[in-house]
Design an enzyme around this catalytic site. Structure first.
Site, PDB file in Angstrom:
ATOM      1  N   GLN A  35      16.404  38.937  71.588  1.00 25.83           N
ATOM      2  CA  GLN A  35      17.304  39.144  72.672  1.00 25.83           C
ATOM      3  C   GLN A  35      17.958  37.833  72.914  1.00 25.83           C
ATOM      4  O   GLN A  35      17.343  36.775  73.345  1.00 25.83           O
ATOM      5  CB  GLN A  35      16.555  39.771  74.014  1.00 25.83           C
ATOM      6  CG  GLN A  35      17.380  39.870  75.314  1.00 25.83           C
ATOM      7  CD  GLN A  35      16.664  40.278  76.459  1.00 25.83           C
ATOM      8  OE1 GLN A  35      15.499  40.063  76.350  1.00 25.83           O
ATOM      9  NE2 GLN A  35      17.233  40.935  77.366  1.00 25.83           N
ATOM     10  N   GLY A  36      19.455  37.827  73.086  1.00 30.16           N
ATOM     11  CA  GLY A  36      19.993  36.746  73.211  1.00 30.16           C
ATOM     12  C   GLY A  36      20.818  36.804  74.532  1.00 30.16           C
ATOM     13  O   GLY A  36      21.944  36.956  74.254  1.00 30.16           O
ATOM     14  N   TYR A  37      20.360  36.679  75.559  1.00 32.91           N
ATOM     15  CA  TYR A  37      20.960  36.921  76.872  1.00 32.91           C
ATOM     16  C   TYR A  37      20.966  35.388  77.637  1.00 32.91           C
ATOM     17  O   TYR A  37      22.211  34.937  77.660  1.00 32.91           O
ATOM     18  CB  TYR A  37      20.161  37.657  78.006  1.00 32.91           C
ATOM     19  CG  TYR A  37      20.520  39.104  77.574  1.00 32.91           C
ATOM     20  CD1 TYR A  37      21.138  39.735  76.775  1.00 32.91           C
ATOM     21  CD2 TYR A  37      20.408  40.207  78.933  1.00 32.91           C
ATOM     22  CE1 TYR A  37      21.221  41.219  76.420  1.00 32.91           C
ATOM     23  CE2 TYR A  37      20.387  41.427  78.753  1.00 32.91           C
ATOM     24  CZ  TYR A  37      21.237  41.967  77.748  1.00 32.91           C
ATOM     25  OH  TYR A  37      21.258  43.255  77.542  1.00 32.91           O
ATOM     26  N   SER A  38      19.951  34.943  77.709  1.00 36.96           N
ATOM     27  CA  SER A  38      19.803  33.588  78.301  1.00 36.96           C
ATOM     28  C   SER A  38      20.375  32.119  77.779  1.00 36.96           C
ATOM     29  O   SER A  38      20.123  32.544  76.446  1.00 36.96           O
ATOM     30  CB  SER A  38      18.373  33.072  78.855  1.00 36.96           C
ATOM     31  OG  SER A  38      17.740  34.287  79.458  1.00 36.96           O
ATOM     32  N   GLU A  43      14.304  47.044  80.271  1.00 38.02           N
ATOM     33  CA  GLU A  43      13.492  45.785  80.161  1.00 38.02           C
ATOM     34  C   GLU A  43      12.762  45.884  81.401  1.00 38.02           C
ATOM     35  O   GLU A  43      11.428  45.657  81.468  1.00 38.02           O
ATOM     36  CB  GLU A  43      14.415  44.644  79.950  1.00 38.02           C
ATOM     37  CG  GLU A  43      13.472  43.459  79.654  1.00 38.02           C
ATOM     38  CD  GLU A  43      14.231  42.200  79.551  1.00 38.02           C
ATOM     39  OE1 GLU A  43      15.336  42.315  79.632  1.00 38.02           O
ATOM     40  OE2 GLU A  43      13.672  41.334  79.272  1.00 38.02           O
ATOM     41  N   SER A  62      13.947  37.459  87.169  1.00 37.92           N
ATOM     42  CA  SER A  62      12.446  37.377  87.930  1.00 37.92           C
ATOM     43  C   SER A  62      12.375  37.858  89.173  1.00 37.92           C
ATOM     44  O   SER A  62      13.281  38.705  89.566  1.00 37.92           O
ATOM     45  CB  SER A  62      12.891  35.508  88.575  1.00 37.92           C
ATOM     46  OG  SER A  62      13.746  35.590  89.517  1.00 37.92           O
ATOM     47  N   ASN A  63      11.147  37.512  89.697  1.00 39.76           N
ATOM     48  CA  ASN A  63      10.888  38.550  90.780  1.00 39.76           C
ATOM     49  C   ASN A  63      11.701  38.268  92.016  1.00 39.76           C
ATOM     50  O   ASN A  63      11.978  39.179  93.002  1.00 39.76           O
ATOM     51  CB  ASN A  63       9.193  38.321  91.388  1.00 39.76           C
ATOM     52  CG  ASN A  63       8.468  38.894  90.266  1.00 39.76           C
ATOM     53  OD1 ASN A  63       8.813  39.568  89.378  1.00 39.76           O
ATOM     54  ND2 ASN A  63       7.142  39.101  90.938  1.00 39.76           N
TER      55      ASN A  63
HETATM   56  C1  LIG Z   1       8.241  34.399  78.527  1.00 43.55           C
HETATM   57  C2  LIG Z   1       9.562  34.588  78.484  1.00 43.55           C
HETATM   58  C3  LIG Z   1      10.270  35.100  77.458  1.00 43.55           C
HETATM   59  C4  LIG Z   1      11.643  35.369  77.733  1.00 43.55           C
HETATM   60  N1  LIG Z   1      12.320  35.896  76.707  1.00 43.55           N
HETATM   61  C5  LIG Z   1      13.448  35.883  76.555  1.00 43.55           C
HETATM   62  C6  LIG Z   1      14.362  36.552  75.669  1.00 43.55           C
HETATM   63  O1  LIG Z   1      13.774  37.074  74.643  1.00 43.55           O
HETATM   64  N2  LIG Z   1      15.572  36.721  75.532  1.00 43.55           N
HETATM   65  C7  LIG Z   1      16.459  35.870  76.800  1.00 43.55           C
HETATM   66  O2  LIG Z   1      17.638  36.094  76.727  1.00 43.55           O
HETATM   67  N3  LIG Z   1      15.727  35.492  77.832  1.00 43.55           N
HETATM   68  C8  LIG Z   1      14.340  35.635  77.918  1.00 43.55           C
HETATM   69  N4  LIG Z   1      13.868  34.886  78.904  1.00 43.55           N
HETATM   70  C9  LIG Z   1      14.663  34.072  79.718  1.00 43.55           C
HETATM   71  C10 LIG Z   1      14.489  34.964  81.113  1.00 43.55           C
HETATM   72  O3  LIG Z   1      15.306  35.788  81.268  1.00 43.55           O
HETATM   73  C11 LIG Z   1      14.714  34.062  82.295  1.00 43.55           C
HETATM   74  O4  LIG Z   1      13.700  32.923  82.314  1.00 43.55           O
HETATM   75  C12 LIG Z   1      15.091  34.538  83.456  1.00 43.55           C
HETATM   76  O5  LIG Z   1      16.046  35.294  83.625  1.00 43.55           O
HETATM   77  C13 LIG Z   1      15.228  33.562  84.766  1.00 43.55           C
HETATM   78  O6  LIG Z   1      16.095  32.618  84.309  1.00 43.55           O
HETATM   79  P1  LIG Z   1      15.548  30.893  84.283  1.00 43.55           P
HETATM   80  O7  LIG Z   1      14.636  30.804  83.507  1.00 43.55           O
HETATM   81  O8  LIG Z   1      16.914  30.173  83.957  1.00 43.55           O
HETATM   82  O9  LIG Z   1      15.470  30.484  85.791  1.00 43.55           O
HETATM   83  P2  LIG Z   1      16.673  30.038  87.011  1.00 43.55           P
HETATM   84  O10 LIG Z   1      17.675  31.322  86.861  1.00 43.55           O
HETATM   85  O11 LIG Z   1      16.775  28.841  86.726  1.00 43.55           O
HETATM   86  O12 LIG Z   1      15.462  30.334  88.246  1.00 43.55           O
HETATM   87  C14 LIG Z   1      14.476  29.159  88.556  1.00 43.55           C
HETATM   88  C15 LIG Z   1      14.042  29.999  89.986  1.00 43.55           C
HETATM   89  O13 LIG Z   1      14.845  30.245  90.860  1.00 43.55           O
HETATM   90  C16 LIG Z   1      14.920  31.613  91.396  1.00 43.55           C
HETATM   91  N5  LIG Z   1      16.033  31.985  91.644  1.00 43.55           N
HETATM   92  C17 LIG Z   1      17.227  31.936  90.973  1.00 43.55           C
HETATM   93  N6  LIG Z   1      18.369  32.479  91.684  1.00 43.55           N
HETATM   94  C18 LIG Z   1      17.879  32.601  92.738  1.00 43.55           C
HETATM   95  C19 LIG Z   1      18.619  33.241  94.176  1.00 43.55           C
HETATM   96  N7  LIG Z   1      19.861  33.530  93.996  1.00 43.55           N
HETATM   97  N8  LIG Z   1      17.771  33.518  95.133  1.00 43.55           N
HETATM   98  C20 LIG Z   1      16.336  33.138  95.158  1.00 43.55           C
HETATM   99  N9  LIG Z   1      15.783  32.672  93.851  1.00 43.55           N
HETATM  100  C21 LIG Z   1      16.479  32.435  92.883  1.00 43.55           C
HETATM  101  C22 LIG Z   1      14.340  32.346  90.137  1.00 43.55           C
HETATM  102  O14 LIG Z   1      13.639  33.462  90.714  1.00 43.55           O
HETATM  103  C23 LIG Z   1      13.315  31.251  89.666  1.00 43.55           C
HETATM  104  O15 LIG Z   1      12.120  31.441  90.369  1.00 43.55           O
HETATM  105  C24 LIG Z   1      12.343  34.517  78.819  1.00 43.55           C
HETATM  106  C25 LIG Z   1      11.668  34.013  79.930  1.00 43.55           C
HETATM  107  C26 LIG Z   1      10.184  33.816  79.615  1.00 43.55           C
HETATM  108  C27 LIG Z   1       9.454  33.235  80.735  1.00 43.55           C
END
Ligand SMILES: Cc1cc2nc3c(=O)[nH]c(=O)nc-3n(C[C@H](O)[C@H](O)[C@H](O)COP(=O)(O)OP(=O)(O)OC[C@H]3O[C@@H](n4cnc5c(N)ncnc54)[C@H](O)[C@@H]3O)c2cc1C
Ligand SMILES: Cc1cc2nc3c(=O)[nH]c(=O)nc-3n(C[C@H](O)[C@H](O)[C@H](O)COP(=O)(O)OP(=O)(O)OC[C@H]3O[C@@H](n4cnc5c(N)ncnc54)[C@H](O)[C@@H]3O)c2cc1C
Lengths: 400, 386
Positions: A128-131, A246, A386-387
Site C-alpha cells: 500500500q502506497g498512501y503515506s 482497511e 490513527s485512533n
Molecule cells: C505498522 C505500520 C504499518 C503501516 N503500513 C502502511 C502501509 O502499508 N502503507 C501506508 O501507506 N501507510 C502505512 N502506515 C502508515 C500509517 O497509515 C500512518 O502511520 C498513519 O496514517 C499516521 O500517520 P503518521 O504516522 O504520519 O502520523 P502523524 O499524522 O504525523 O500523527 C502523529 C500523531 O498525531 C495525531 N494526529 C494527527 N493529526 C491529528 C489531529 N488533527 N487531531 C488529533 N491528533 C492528530 C495522530 O493520531 C498521531 O497520534 C503504517 C503505519 C504503521 C505504524
C-alpha cells in the site's frame, strides 16, 4: 432476535473445521504463533494461501464471479472465526482485502482480468502506497507527482511505512496529478510495478526489531496510463472506499478471541516458583475485564453484520468504533501477556523470522515472542488511520 | 526541618552528568556500542572512573566520595536519558554496595579498589529462576572443602555479567545464605551471554562445583540476606530515578516533535486533543518524580518505610512510565513505531526496568503488604531522626 446458528451453519462450521484440521499444518501454525507482526511472513502466508486457493477459499469476501466463495455473511463470519481459532497465518493484507475490492469496483475489464487472478494465486503481492514522509494523518496533502507523458505517467517522490513492500511485486499508490483546486481533487490512484527502473526501497525496522515496513523512492518511474484506476482526480474517493475495508470492514472478533485464548494458556502454565498466573487475582481481574471487551466487540461486529445482511449500511461510526476498540483490545492482551513473563521478559531474541529457529515447547515459544508482540501491538492504534483520527470522525458525526 | 532542594554541589553533579553523556554518549554512539562485539565501551567506563562516578556512593575511608542516594539518583536520571548500557547500577550499586557492607578490609581494598579505579567490574549473582520476589528462595549451595568452599548452582540473567571479572555469588552454606567472591575465569564456571530487550547484555551462570579459597566468603557473621534485600532496595530506588530520566526524555522528545511536525496545515502541537494528551503525560512525569524522590530518601529508613518508598515507587512508576512511553509512541505516529528515533529505545528500556529486580506487579504486592499495617499507612512521610 437471537444468537442461534442454523443447522446448515453448524454443518458448514464442521466442514471448515475438518478442512483446517487436515490442511493447516503444525509448521504454519507455529510460524504464526512466532510472528510478532500484524501480517504473516510472506513465505508462510503464501504457502497457506496456496492451500486455500486449491480449495477455492482464499477470498471469501470476493463475489463468486471473481473467485470468491459465494458464502453468506454469516458463513464468512464462521469461516473467519474457525480460521482464527485454528491459528492461521494472516496473509489477507493489501492484496486480497484492499486492492482487490478497489479493482472490482473501479477497475476496467482488462484490469480485472489481469490482476484479480494473480492476486488469488499469490503471483502478485501488493503493497500500500498512501503515506509519505510529510503526509500521514493528513493524507490528502500527499506530494508524490505523476506527470502525464504520452501513454504513461512519470512518477517522482516517495512513499513511507509501506508494509512488506520489500516482498511485494506491486504497489497501489495515491499520486498527485494536479496542484490546482482542493488538494483532494488532484489525487489519482495508480498501480506501480515495483520492479520498474527508478523504484528503490529503504528498509525500516520497527520497535519490535522486525523489518516490516519501508520507504520507497520513485525516481522517474514510468507507469502506463492503463495502470491508472478510475479517472485522474478520482483517487481520493477510491482511497476512502479502500480505507473502509482497511479499518472496519472485515471481522476481528476471531483473532481477538484467539489471542486471548493464547494468553489464557500462557497464564495456566506454572511459573518457575510453581505459581500459576490464573490463580493470581490481580491478573485474573484484568484478564476478565479484557474478556468482557472482547465479548462487547464481538456483539458490535455481529450487529453490524446483521445490519448489512438486512441490506443496510453500518455507517462510519461503527467502523471507527470497532477500529478503536479492536486496537485497544489487542494492545491490552499483548500488554498483559508481556507483564507475566517475569525476568524472562528481559531475554531478547534478535533473529527473524523466529520460526526459523530450532523448535522449543509451545509455551517456551509463547514466552519468547510475547515481548515483541507487545511492542508490535503499539502500531494498532497508529496504522489504518490513527485512533485520534477515528475519534475525530466519531466526534464530527456526533456534533453534526 | 526537612529539605527537598538539591544542594549546589548536587546541581553541579547533575549538570556534569548530563553534559558528559550528551557529549560522549549520543544515540548514534550508543547504537554502535550495542551492535559491537562486546556490547559495552571500556573507554566510557574509564571516563566514568575519572569523573568519580564509580567512587560516588562509597565511604571516604573505602576510597569513595561519600555520596548518598540523592547523588546516585542524579546520575541515574542522566543514564536513563542517554540509554547507557554499561552496567553502572550492577557494578556500583549492587555488587559494590554489598562489598562495602559485607567485605573485610582486604576484600574492600581489592574489589572496591579495582572498581573505583575502573579496572575491576564485580557483578552480583543472586537471583535464580525460582527466586521471583522472594529474595531468600535460593537453591545454590556452598560446602566447606579442605581449604575453602565448593559452590554449585545456576544464576540466570546476571546483570553486568559479560563485563564482570568477579562475581559475588550467593549460596546456602549450612542453610544460611552467604556471598562468595568468585573469579569470572574460575574453571567449572560457565558464563553464557544473553542479549536483553533493552540492547544491553547479561549472563547466565552455571557453577558446577566451583572451588574458591576460604578468603572468598564475605561477611561470615552478617545477616547476608537482609543486606542483599536492602541493596536491592537501593538498586530499585536507582531504577526509579532512571525511569524518571527516561520519562522526561520522552516528554521532551514528544513536545519537540509535535511542535515541528505539520499535518492539516498546523503543527500537531496546535491540536487541543494532543495538547491535553501531553499535559497528561506531564502530570505523570511529575508524579513519577515525586515517587522516585520518596524512594531515594527511603533507602536508609526502617524496613516498612523503605518498602513503602521503594516498592511503592516501582509500582507507581511502572504504571505511569508505561503510559507515558505508549503515549510518546502514539504521538510520534509511525515514526515512533520505527527505530528511526530513540523513542522506541526508551520505551524498551522502560519495559526492561518494569521487569528488573521485581516486576511492577511484584512491587505492588510487596507495597500492599506493608500498607495494610495502619501504622505504616497512616504515618506521615516525615520521619523522626534516628
Ligand atoms: C505498522 C505500520 C504499518 C503501516 N503500513 C502502511 C502501509 O502499508 N502503507 C501506508 O501507506 N501507510 C502505512 N502506515 C502508515 C500509517 O497509515 C500512518 O502511520 C498513519 O496514517 C499516521 O500517520 P503518521 O504516522 O504520519 O502520523 P502523524 O499524522 O504525523 O500523527 C502523529 C500523531 O498525531 C495525531 N494526529 C494527527 N493529526 C491529528 C489531529 N488533527 N487531531 C488529533 N491528533 C492528530 C495522530 O493520531 C498521531 O497520534 C503504517 C503505519 C504503521 C505504524
Ligand atoms: C463543585 C464546583 C465548585 C465550583 N466552585 C467555584 C468557585 O468557588 N469559584 C468559581 O469562580 N467557580 C467555581 N466553579 C465553577 C467552575 O470554575 C466552572 O464550572 C468551570 O470553570 C467550568 O466552566 P463552566 O461551568 O462555565 O463550563 P464551560 O466552560 O462551559 O465548560 C463545559 C465543559 O467543557 C470543557 N471545556 C471548556 N473549555 C474548554 C477548552 N478550551 N478545551 C477543552 N475543554 C473545555 C470543560 O472542561 C467542561 O467539561 C465551581 C464548579 C464546580 C463544579
Amino acid at each position: 432476535m437471537d444468537l442461534l446458528m442454523t443447522e446448515e451453519e453448524v454443518r458448514f462450521r464442521d466442514e471448515v473445521r475438518a478442512f483446517l484440521d487436515a490442511h493447516l499444518g503444525a509448521d504454519l501454525k507455529r510460524a504464526e504463533r512466532l510472528n510478532p507482526s500484524f501480517l504473516a511472513d510472506p513465505a508462510v502466508g503464501l504457502k497457506w494461501q496456496a492451500k486455500l486457493n486449491d480449495k477455492g477459499w482464499v477470498a471469501p469476501s470476493w463475489p463468486k464471479q471473481y473467485g470468491g466463495t459465494g458464502w453468506t455473511l454469516a458463513e464468512r463470519y464462521i469461516f473467519d472465526q474457525e480460521c482464527e481459532r485454528a491459528g492461521e497465518p494472516h496473509f489477507r493484507g493489501a492484496s486480497i482485502k484492499m486492492i482487490a475490492p478497489v479493482i472490482m469496483r473501479y477497475g476496467n475489464d482488462a484490469q480485472k482480468g489481469f490482476y484479480l487472478p494473480r492476486i488469488l494465486s499469490g503471483e502478485d503481492v501488493w503493497a500500500q502506497g498512501y503515506s509519505e514522509p510529510g503526509s500521514g494523518s493528513d493524507l490528502a496533502s500527499l506530494k508524490t507527482k505523476a506527470a502525464l507523458d504520452g501513454d504513461h505517467y512519470v512518477i517522482n517522490g516517495s512513499k513511507i511505512w509501506s508494509t512488506l513492500a520489500h516482498h511485494a511485486t506491486r504497489m497501489f499508490a495515491l499520486v498527485r496529478t494536479a496542484d490546482t483546486g482542493k488538494k483532494q481533487e488532484g489525487i489519482t490512484f495508480i498501480l506501480i510495478d515495483l520492479k520498474s527502473p527508478g523504484a528503490t526501497i529503504r528498509p525500516i525496522r520497527s520497535i519490535c526489531g522486525t523489518h516490516e515496513f519501508n520507504q520507497v523512492f520513485f525516481d522517474d518511474v514510468k507507469v502506463p496510463v492503463s495502470d491508472r484506476i478510475g479517472e485522474e482526480g478520482e483517487g481520493w474517493d477510491i482511497a476512502k472506499y479502500l480505507l473502509e475495508f482497511e479499518r472496519g470492514g472485515a471481522f476481528a472478533g476471531g483473532v481477538l478471541r484467539a489471542i486471548l485464548t493464547r494468553l489464557h494458556r500462557l497464564a495456566s502454565e506454572p511459573l518457575a516458583d510453581g505459581r500459576k498466573m490464573i490463580d493470581d487475582p490481580l491478573f485474573m481481574v484484568r484478564f476478565a475485564e479484557i474478556a468482557t471487551d472482547v465479548d462487547a466487540n464481538d456483539m458490535l461486529e455481529l450487529a453490524a453484520m446483521s445490519k448489512v445482511q438486512a441490506g443496510g449500511n453500518p455507517g462510519s461510526v461503527p467502523s471507527s468504533t470497532m477500529k478503536i476498540e479492536r486496537s485497544r483490545i489487542r494492545q491490552s492482551i499483548a500488554e498483559l501477556a508481556a507483564s507475566i513473563l517475569g525476568p524472562d521478559a528481559l531475554r531478547w531474541e534478535e533473529y527473524r523470522p523466529l520460526h526459523d529457529l530450532p523448535e522449543e515447547s509451545e509455551i517456551d515459544e509463547e514466552r519468547k515472542v510475547a515481548s515483541a508482540v507487545y511492542f508490535n501491538s503499539r502500531s494498532q492504534s497508529i496504522f489504518g488511520g490513527s485512533n485520534e483520527i477515528q475519534l475525530e470522525i466519531i466526534a464530527k458525526t456526533l456534533l453534526r | 526541618m526537612m529539605d527537598l532542594n538539591y544542594s549546589d554541589e548536587q546541581l553541579l553533579l547533575k549538570e556534569s552528568a548530563e553534559r558528559f553523556l550528551k557529549d560522549r554518549y549520543d544515540f548514534e554512539r550508543r547504537n554502535k556500542i550495542i551492535a559491537s562485539k562486546t556490547g559495552y565501551d571500556v573507554g566510557i567506563w574509564s571516563e566514568m572512573a575519572d569523573l568519580g562516578w564509580l567512587a560516588l556512593p562509597f565511604a571516604e575511608e573505602n576510597g569513595g566520595l561519600g555520596g548518598g542516594a540523592v547523588e546516585i539518583s542524579l546520575i541515574m536520571e542522566a543514564v536513563g536519558r542517554a540509554l547507557m548500557v554499561e552496567p553502572y547500577l550492577a557494578c556500583v550499586i549492587l555488587a559494590g554496595g554489598l562489598v562495602e557492607k559485607l567485605g573485610s578490609a582486604d576484600q574492600k581494598a581489592k574489589i572496591l579498589g579495582g572498581l573505583i579505579a575502573g579496572t575491576s567490574r564485580p557483578a552480583l549473582a543472586h537471583a535464580e529462576r525460582q527466586t521471583g520476589f522472594d529474595f531468600g528462595n535460593i537453591a545454590a549451595t556452598a560446602t566447606k572443602s579442605r581449604d575453602g568452599y565448593t559452590i554449585s548452582g545456576e544464576k540466570p540473567l546476571v546483570p553486568g555479567g559479560p563485563f564482570a571479572d568477579i562475581f559475588l555469588v550467593s549460596a546456602r552454606l549450612d542453610g544460611a545464605i552467604k556471598l562468595f567472591a568468585v573469579h569470572a575465569d574460575a574453571s567449572d564456571l560457565i558464563r553464557t551471554e544473553v542479549k536483553l530487550v533493552d540492547g544491553s547484555r547479561a549472563s547466565d551462570l552455571v557453577l558446577d562445583n566451583v572451588a574458591v579459597p576460604a578468603s572468598a566468603l564475605l561477611g561470615a557473621e552478617a545477616d547476608t540476606l537482609a543486606e542483599i534485600e536492602a541493596t536491592y532496595d537501593r538498586a530499585n530506588a536507582a531504577l526509579a530515578s532512571e525511569a524518571v530520566g527516561i520519562m522526561d526524555a520522552l516528554m521532551d522528545a514528544t513536545v519537540a516533535y509535535t511542535k515541528e511536525r505539520v499535518q492539516f496545515g498546523k503543527p500537531l502541537a496546535a491540536f487541543q486533543a494532543l495538547q491535553h494528551r501531553m499535559a497528561e503525560m506531564a502530570v505523570k512525569c511529575q508524579e513519577a518524580r515525586g515517587s522516585a524522590l520518596l524512594a531515594t530518601l527511603s533507602v536508609d529508613a526502617p524496613r516498612p518505610m523503605r518498602i513503602r518508598g521503594v516498592s511503592g515507587a516501582r509500582a507507581k512508576i511502572g504504571k505511569v512510565s508505561r503510559s507515558v512511553a505508549q503515549e510518546a509512541i502514539q504521538l510520534h505516529g509511525a515514526m515512533g513505531f520505527s527505530e528511526e528515533m530513540p523513542v522506541g529505545a526508551w520505551f524498551r528500556r522502560l519495559y526492561a526496568i518494569e521487569n528488573t529486580f521485581g516486576t511492577t506487579a511484584d512491587h505492588l504486592k510487596r507495597y500492599s503488604e506493608v500498607v495494610r499495617d495502619p501504622a505504616v499507612l497512616s504515618g506521615s512521610l516525615l520521619r523522626e531522626p534516628v
